[in-house]
Design an enzyme around this catalytic site. Sequence first.
Site, PDB file in Angstrom:
ATOM      1  N   ALA A 109       0.844  -1.205   0.000  1.00 16.76           N
ATOM      2  CA  ALA A 109       0.000   0.000   0.000  1.00 16.76           C
ATOM      3  C   ALA A 109       0.874   1.248   0.000  1.00 16.76           C
ATOM      4  O   ALA A 109       2.006   1.233   0.489  1.00 16.76           O
ATOM      5  CB  ALA A 109      -0.915  -0.003   1.220  1.00 16.76           C
ATOM      6  N   GLY A 154       0.654  -5.584   0.685  1.00 18.99           N
ATOM      7  CA  GLY A 154      -0.436  -5.749  -0.265  1.00 18.99           C
ATOM      8  C   GLY A 154       0.012  -6.297  -1.606  1.00 18.99           C
ATOM      9  O   GLY A 154      -0.781  -6.920  -2.317  1.00 18.99           O
ATOM     10  N   GLU A 157      -0.028  -9.916  -1.045  1.00 21.58           N
ATOM     11  CA  GLU A 157      -1.423 -10.333  -0.918  1.00 21.58           C
ATOM     12  C   GLU A 157      -2.098 -10.421  -2.289  1.00 21.58           C
ATOM     13  O   GLU A 157      -2.933 -11.300  -2.516  1.00 21.58           O
ATOM     14  CB  GLU A 157      -2.167  -9.361  -0.001  1.00 21.58           C
ATOM     15  CG  GLU A 157      -1.756  -9.520   1.460  1.00 21.58           C
ATOM     16  CD  GLU A 157      -2.448  -8.538   2.384  1.00 21.58           C
ATOM     17  OE1 GLU A 157      -3.131  -8.978   3.317  1.00 21.58           O
ATOM     18  OE2 GLU A 157      -2.296  -7.315   2.167  1.00 21.58           O
ATOM     19  N   GLU A 177       3.618  -6.143   7.888  1.00 24.30           N
ATOM     20  CA  GLU A 177       2.646  -5.258   8.534  1.00 24.30           C
ATOM     21  C   GLU A 177       2.777  -5.198  10.053  1.00 24.30           C
ATOM     22  O   GLU A 177       2.532  -4.143  10.658  1.00 24.30           O
ATOM     23  CB  GLU A 177       1.211  -5.682   8.156  1.00 24.30           C
ATOM     24  CG  GLU A 177       0.792  -5.282   6.753  1.00 24.30           C
ATOM     25  CD  GLU A 177       1.188  -6.301   5.697  1.00 24.30           C
ATOM     26  OE1 GLU A 177       0.720  -6.188   4.553  1.00 24.30           O
ATOM     27  OE2 GLU A 177       1.982  -7.220   6.018  1.00 24.30           O
TER      28      GLU A 177
END
Length: 309
Positions: A109, A154, A157, A177
């Site tokens: 992100a 992300g 992910e 994270e």
Amino acid sequence: MGALGMVTRSLTRHYSKKNSGPFKLHHQYQSWRTLILEPLSSESVQVRRLSDADSGIVEVNLHRPETKNAIGNEMLRGLRHTFETLEMDDEANVVMISSSVPKAFCAGADLKERKEMTASEVQFFVNSLRSTFALLEALRVPTIAVIEGAALGGGLEMALACDLRICGENAVLGLPETGLAIIPGAGGTQRLPRLVGKAVAKELIFTGRRIEAKEAMSIGLANYAVPAGEARPKALEIAREINSKARKICQGPIAIRMAKKAINDGIEVDLQAALDLEEECYEQLLNTNDRLEGLAAFAEKRKPMYRGE
């Protein structure tokens, strides 16, 4: 046929099927109009449809070099629109997700954008990211993540939501994270343990440790670890093999889609329920013209001419 024409034809097929049951015509019109009028590519998410012998292979290219493909609001909108469009595209048989940015698949992100968000805006963004990756995972066609360089947070992910992951040896994968006092919130805590097992996933998430391609392959996170710069050629080789089995003039696309459904949905339930699901998916193929054509072609010692029916 151009990209707009292909989408128009695919949407016509899609909505003609919807008309066979209850469906809101106003919503149908608005969805169709939006998907046709909006561009297939955004500045940071570029869609390329391969041609000739590779027709049926679609490459989604991440292009935000100033942030190493960090996902901000604009890229998220581009990803979501791309996946929604591909789901309705009957011409797509396999999707590759790659990067045009050297040494970066996706850095996660965009934390600079996030720093300016309120808590409720962050929650909305993360929920949108999670649902966008769910769209990617649910695509009817096989998907391949082409990973060169960093796939973090992300970015990993997103790769986890793909069916296959091909890594160059320079790839670095991780979910960092917890070091930012949060958890992977776009599917990482659920998809990673399903791939590598609960204990390994816990270690990687608790520590935020980054791993290289060879280790990723050894734990089942990556399908292949190839020399740096060779991830895309390897992914294209696999995509071509899948495409050859899915092209309607050659082999049956319905079987590929049913196989993906049986695997994806079956792994979420107990074994008996999964076997029942496999039976249901098999039964959906029994009455297709493609299955009968396959048997006839085998008996006549010729190549089948599948129609996706």
